[in-house]
Design a protein around this motif. Structure first.
Motif, PDB file in Angstrom:
ATOM      1  N   ARG A 269       0.841  -1.210   0.000  1.00 32.72           N
ATOM      2  CA  ARG A 269       0.000   0.000   0.000  1.00 32.72           C
ATOM      3  C   ARG A 269       0.877   1.261   0.000  1.00 32.72           C
ATOM      4  NH1 ARG A 269      -5.415  -0.045   2.015  1.00 32.72           N
ATOM      5  NH2 ARG A 269      -4.928   1.397   3.708  1.00 32.72           N
ATOM      6  N   TYR A 270       1.994   1.211   0.718  1.00 27.53           N
ATOM      7  CA  TYR A 270       2.884   2.387   0.680  1.00 27.53           C
ATOM      8  C   TYR A 270       3.554   2.541  -0.688  1.00 27.53           C
ATOM      9  CZ  TYR A 270       1.888   4.123   5.202  1.00 27.53           C
ATOM     10  OH  TYR A 270       1.211   4.700   6.237  1.00 27.53           O
ATOM     11  N   MET A 271       3.862   1.413  -1.296  1.00 26.19           N
ATOM     12  CA  MET A 271       4.432   1.494  -2.659  1.00 26.19           C
ATOM     13  C   MET A 271       3.438   2.169  -3.598  1.00 26.19           C
ATOM     14  SD  MET A 271       6.156  -2.146  -3.502  1.00 26.19           S
ATOM     15  CE  MET A 271       7.533  -2.803  -2.585  1.00 26.19           C
ATOM     16  N   MET A 272       2.183   1.791  -3.471  1.00 25.01           N
ATOM     17  CA  MET A 272       1.149   2.362  -4.351  1.00 25.01           C
ATOM     18  C   MET A 272       1.016   3.862  -4.122  1.00 25.01           C
ATOM     19  SD  MET A 272      -0.015   0.197  -6.379  1.00 25.01           S
ATOM     20  CE  MET A 272      -0.784  -1.327  -6.804  1.00 25.01           C
ATOM     21  N   ARG A 273       1.016   4.248  -2.852  1.00 26.02           N
ATOM     22  CA  ARG A 273       0.879   5.684  -2.541  1.00 26.02           C
ATOM     23  C   ARG A 273       2.036   6.476  -3.171  1.00 26.02           C
ATOM     24  NH1 ARG A 273      -0.455   3.472   2.933  1.00 26.02           N
ATOM     25  NH2 ARG A 273      -2.605   4.065   3.415  1.00 26.02           N
ATOM     26  N   LEU A 274       3.242   5.955  -2.975  1.00 22.80           N
ATOM     27  CA  LEU A 274       4.411   6.665  -3.517  1.00 22.80           C
ATOM     28  C   LEU A 274       4.408   6.654  -5.045  1.00 22.80           C
ATOM     29  CD1 LEU A 274       6.965   5.392  -0.909  1.00 22.80           C
ATOM     30  CD2 LEU A 274       6.744   7.800  -1.552  1.00 22.80           C
ATOM     31  N   ALA A 275       4.067   5.497  -5.606  1.00 24.97           N
ATOM     32  CA  ALA A 275       4.039   5.401  -7.078  1.00 24.97           C
ATOM     33  C   ALA A 275       3.045   6.412  -7.629  1.00 24.97           C
ATOM     34  CB  ALA A 275       3.651   3.986  -7.507  1.00 24.97           C
ATOM     35  N   ALA A 305      -7.760  -6.126  -3.456  1.00 22.23           N
ATOM     36  CA  ALA A 305      -8.773  -5.115  -3.116  1.00 22.23           C
ATOM     37  C   ALA A 305      -8.220  -4.160  -2.057  1.00 22.23           C
ATOM     38  CB  ALA A 305     -10.048  -5.792  -2.611  1.00 22.23           C
ATOM     39  N   VAL A 306      -7.521  -4.713  -1.059  1.00 23.27           N
ATOM     40  CA  VAL A 306      -6.987  -3.866   0.013  1.00 23.27           C
ATOM     41  C   VAL A 306      -5.857  -2.976  -0.522  1.00 23.27           C
ATOM     42  CG1 VAL A 306      -5.759  -3.912   2.231  1.00 23.27           C
ATOM     43  CG2 VAL A 306      -7.692  -5.447   1.843  1.00 23.27           C
ATOM     44  N   THR A 307      -5.041  -3.513  -1.401  1.00 22.70           N
ATOM     45  CA  THR A 307      -3.977  -2.706  -2.012  1.00 22.70           C
ATOM     46  C   THR A 307      -4.581  -1.593  -2.857  1.00 22.70           C
ATOM     47  OG1 THR A 307      -2.633  -4.687  -2.169  1.00 22.70           O
ATOM     48  CG2 THR A 307      -1.899  -2.819  -3.439  1.00 22.70           C
ATOM     49  N   ASN A 308      -5.585  -1.982  -3.617  1.00 24.89           N
ATOM     50  CA  ASN A 308      -6.211  -1.050  -4.544  1.00 24.89           C
ATOM     51  C   ASN A 308      -6.877   0.123  -3.825  1.00 24.89           C
ATOM     52  OD1 ASN A 308      -6.410  -1.306  -7.477  1.00 24.89           O
ATOM     53  ND2 ASN A 308      -8.557  -0.838  -7.097  1.00 24.89           N
ATOM     54  N   ALA A 309      -7.296  -0.137  -2.588  1.00 27.63           N
ATOM     55  CA  ALA A 309      -8.089   0.867  -1.867  1.00 27.63           C
ATOM     56  C   ALA A 309      -7.320   2.170  -1.620  1.00 27.63           C
ATOM     57  CB  ALA A 309      -8.584   0.274  -0.546  1.00 27.63           C
ATOM     58  N   VAL A 310      -5.999   2.131  -1.667  1.00 25.71           N
ATOM     59  CA  VAL A 310      -5.249   3.381  -1.438  1.00 25.71           C
ATOM     60  C   VAL A 310      -5.029   4.191  -2.713  1.00 25.71           C
ATOM     61  CG1 VAL A 310      -3.958   2.665   0.608  1.00 25.71           C
ATOM     62  CG2 VAL A 310      -2.986   2.247  -1.664  1.00 25.71           C
ATOM     63  N   CYS A 311      -5.408   3.607  -3.845  1.00 25.12           N
ATOM     64  CA  CYS A 311      -5.058   4.265  -5.111  1.00 25.12           C
ATOM     65  C   CYS A 311      -6.150   5.210  -5.575  1.00 25.12           C
ATOM     66  CB  CYS A 311      -4.818   3.227  -6.194  1.00 25.12           C
ATOM     67  SG  CYS A 311      -3.494   2.123  -5.777  1.00 25.12           S
ATOM     68  N   PRO A 360      -6.850 -10.400   3.813  1.00 25.08           N
ATOM     69  CA  PRO A 360      -6.849  -9.222   4.678  1.00 25.08           C
ATOM     70  C   PRO A 360      -8.184  -8.473   4.593  1.00 25.08           C
ATOM     71  CG  PRO A 360      -5.637  -8.776   2.661  1.00 25.08           C
ATOM     72  CD  PRO A 360      -5.975 -10.235   2.637  1.00 25.08           C
ATOM     73  N   LEU A 361      -8.527  -7.830   5.711  1.00 28.46           N
ATOM     74  CA  LEU A 361      -9.733  -6.994   5.726  1.00 28.46           C
ATOM     75  C   LEU A 361      -9.270  -5.549   5.783  1.00 28.46           C
ATOM     76  CD1 LEU A 361     -11.775  -9.065   8.321  1.00 28.46           C
ATOM     77  CD2 LEU A 361     -12.251  -8.843   5.854  1.00 28.46           C
ATOM     78  N   LEU A 362      -9.919  -4.711   5.000  1.00 24.98           N
ATOM     79  CA  LEU A 362      -9.466  -3.330   4.882  1.00 24.98           C
ATOM     80  C   LEU A 362      -9.439  -2.620   6.232  1.00 24.98           C
ATOM     81  CD1 LEU A 362      -8.499  -1.025   3.083  1.00 24.98           C
ATOM     82  CD2 LEU A 362     -10.879  -0.471   2.575  1.00 24.98           C
ATOM     83  N   HIS A 363     -10.506  -2.803   7.042  1.00 18.58           N
ATOM     84  CA  HIS A 363     -10.538  -2.055   8.308  1.00 18.58           C
ATOM     85  C   HIS A 363      -9.439  -2.527   9.269  1.00 18.58           C
ATOM     86  CE1 HIS A 363     -13.157  -5.469   9.486  1.00 18.58           C
ATOM     87  NE2 HIS A 363     -12.692  -5.219  10.705  1.00 18.58           N
ATOM     88  N   VAL A 364      -9.091  -3.794   9.174  1.00 17.72           N
ATOM     89  CA  VAL A 364      -8.022  -4.314  10.051  1.00 17.72           C
ATOM     90  C   VAL A 364      -6.670  -3.712   9.626  1.00 17.72           C
ATOM     91  CG1 VAL A 364      -6.780  -6.400  10.784  1.00 17.72           C
ATOM     92  CG2 VAL A 364      -9.273  -6.460  10.474  1.00 17.72           C
ATOM     93  N   ILE A 365      -6.439  -3.693   8.334  1.00 20.06           N
ATOM     94  CA  ILE A 365      -5.181  -3.146   7.811  1.00 20.06           C
ATOM     95  C   ILE A 365      -5.089  -1.647   8.124  1.00 20.06           C
ATOM     96  CG2 ILE A 365      -3.842  -2.705   5.692  1.00 20.06           C
ATOM     97  CD1 ILE A 365      -3.842  -5.661   6.513  1.00 20.06           C
TER      98      ILE A 365
END
Ligand code: ATP
Ligand code: MG
Length: 406
Positions: A269-275, A305-311, A360-365
């Motif tokens: 998720r941090y990679m996605m944010r930075l990218a 889905a959880v990774t995608n949620a930050v994009c 993974p569940l989004l709210h947990v992450i």
């Protein structure tokens, strides 16, 4: 036969009106760019539905064809004989000379295929075919007509000049890079992401790249491997601005504060944010990854889905439904495989948990990520500030160190 020109065909489907100019401009630009490595004497001219390429004297035929075969948007490469005088008499004579030179006294079945780009030409295409066929049969005893399944199709195109060709070399297809905007590729040293970059570029998208480096846990060789991969795919994609991001401190922060089994997903998720940050700076309209459903824990539907949620921008995953073997086949074809399997470690694999979460569940992450508040923001900012940008082209690599220097 020594050819002094080529007709370059592209697939015309879906490129009408204004798009056609964008497409043709981009295609001519890519042809000129690639061939300028061989000589500056090549000239491209647009013709209806084709690009006409004339070659300088003493050009290297094989190398030229090799370069053309790497250009997306090229559907076929036809070495042609140019007949400057397009009167029918001269056309038949010159076509006969062409057949004699290329096929000699070989026994072949043939068919003439005529195309009249200039509709003012006094003879219609079916008659050109018939009369030309007759002429060739009279002149060569070793030829036989087969209109259904000929061994050789002799193409005659009448334009201002006329062209004759019978050899059609398949190009890669797709659309010319530059015709469809820009995207940021997350390029790791693995097998998948270089293939993903190749595939998105094949749709006409210009590619920039970002690599997350974690020194000293990942070595200089690991970085060099990524640069090498960028260089290999840049033969197809054109120049790549490779962003090398120092990811170590962010990674260590996550390791210290978050559950180990969530490490990969939070890191991703941090990679996605930075990218995404760098993508916006570059004017990119999307991110590209080499992910494929179910390949590893971080690529289950839930993880994606959880990774995608930050994009905040679209994430393109050209390999999403590909089997690994199919990806390997492409990587072998484009020449990245041997480099991809070099053993240098990736930042994702170093601290990875034995049993990472697969659902993974989004709210947990998100709750785990809260633990990073107060420290990670500064680390992200530092990673952005210290990015190193390496301009990679297929012929050279130059590292100016400063962002966006051309
Ligand atoms: P690849 O062969 O492309 O490395 P992979 O099968 O090893 O993929 P992951 O390691 O889970 O899969 O990575 C998934 C995707 O995330 C990669 O295809 C790439 O787009 C991106 N990625 C992973 N690690 C990095 C990295 N260090 N730098 C940039 N992008 C990365
Ligand atoms: Mg990987």
């Amino acid at each position: 036969m020594i050819y002094r020109a080529f007709l370059i065909k592209y697939s015309e489907i879906g490129i009408k009106g204004k798009n056609r100019y964008v497409f043709e401009d981009a295609l001519c630009a890519r042809i000129n760019e690639n061939l300028s490595r061989i000589s500056d004497g090549f000239v491209t001219v647009r013709e209806q539905g084709r690009i006409f390429l004339s070659c300088p004297e003493d050009y290297d035929y094989d190398r030229t064809v090799r370069e053309l075969k790497k250009i997306f948007g090229v559907w076929a490469i036809c070495p042609v004989k140019v007949i400057p005088d397009n009167s029918f008499e001269s056309l038949t004579q010159a076509t006969g000379d062409y057949v004699e030179e290329v096929y000699g006294d070989k026994e072949i079945t043939f068919k003439v295929e005529a195309r009249r780009a200039d509709k003012r030409y006094p003879i219609e295409s079916p008659k050109i075919c018939a009369d030309m066929g007759d002429y060739l049969l009279r002149r060569f005893k070793n030829l036989k007509v087969d209109v259904r399944d000929p061994q050789v199709r002799i193409h005659v195109e009448v334009r201002n000049n006329a062209y004759v060709y019978s050899e059609i070399i398949r190009g890669p297809g797709g659309m010319p890079v530059g015709a469809n905007g820009r995207a940021m590729l997350l390029l790791s040293g693995g097998i998948d992401s270089p293939v993903a970059g190749y595939m998105i570029a094949k749709r006409g998208v210009t590619v920039d790249a970002v690599y997350f480096h974690a020194p000293p846990y990942t070595s200089e060789q690991a970085l060099q491997k990524v640069i090498d991969l960028a260089q290999i795919i840049s033969a197809y994609t054109g120049p790549i601005r490779l962003h090398v991001v120092n990811f170590t401190d962010i990674q260590l922060d996550i390791i210290e504060k978050c559950p180990r089994d969530e490490l990969t997903i939070i890191m991703r998720r941090y990679m996605m944010r930075l990218a995404e940050h760098f993508a916006r700076e570059c004017g990119s309209l999307g991110l590209v990854t080499g992910e494929s459903i179910g390949q590893v824990a971080s690529q289950t539907m839930q993880s994606l889905a959880v990774t995608n949620a930050v994009c905040g921008m679209p994430v393109y995953r050209p390999l999403i439904a590909f089997d690994k073997q199919d990806i390997i086949d492409i990587s072998e074809k484009i020449g990245t495989y041997e480099t991809s399997i070099e053993p240098y470690e990736d930042c994702c694999t170093i601290f990875v948990a034995k049993h990472p979460v697969t659902k993974p569940l989004l709210h947990v992450i998100e709750k785990s990520e809260k633990k990073l508040e107060g420290s990670v923001e500064e680390l992200v900012e530092k990673a952005i500030k210290t990015v190193r940008i390496i301009n990679v082209t297929s012929s050279r690599i130059y590292d100016k160190g400063t962002p966006y220097a051309e």
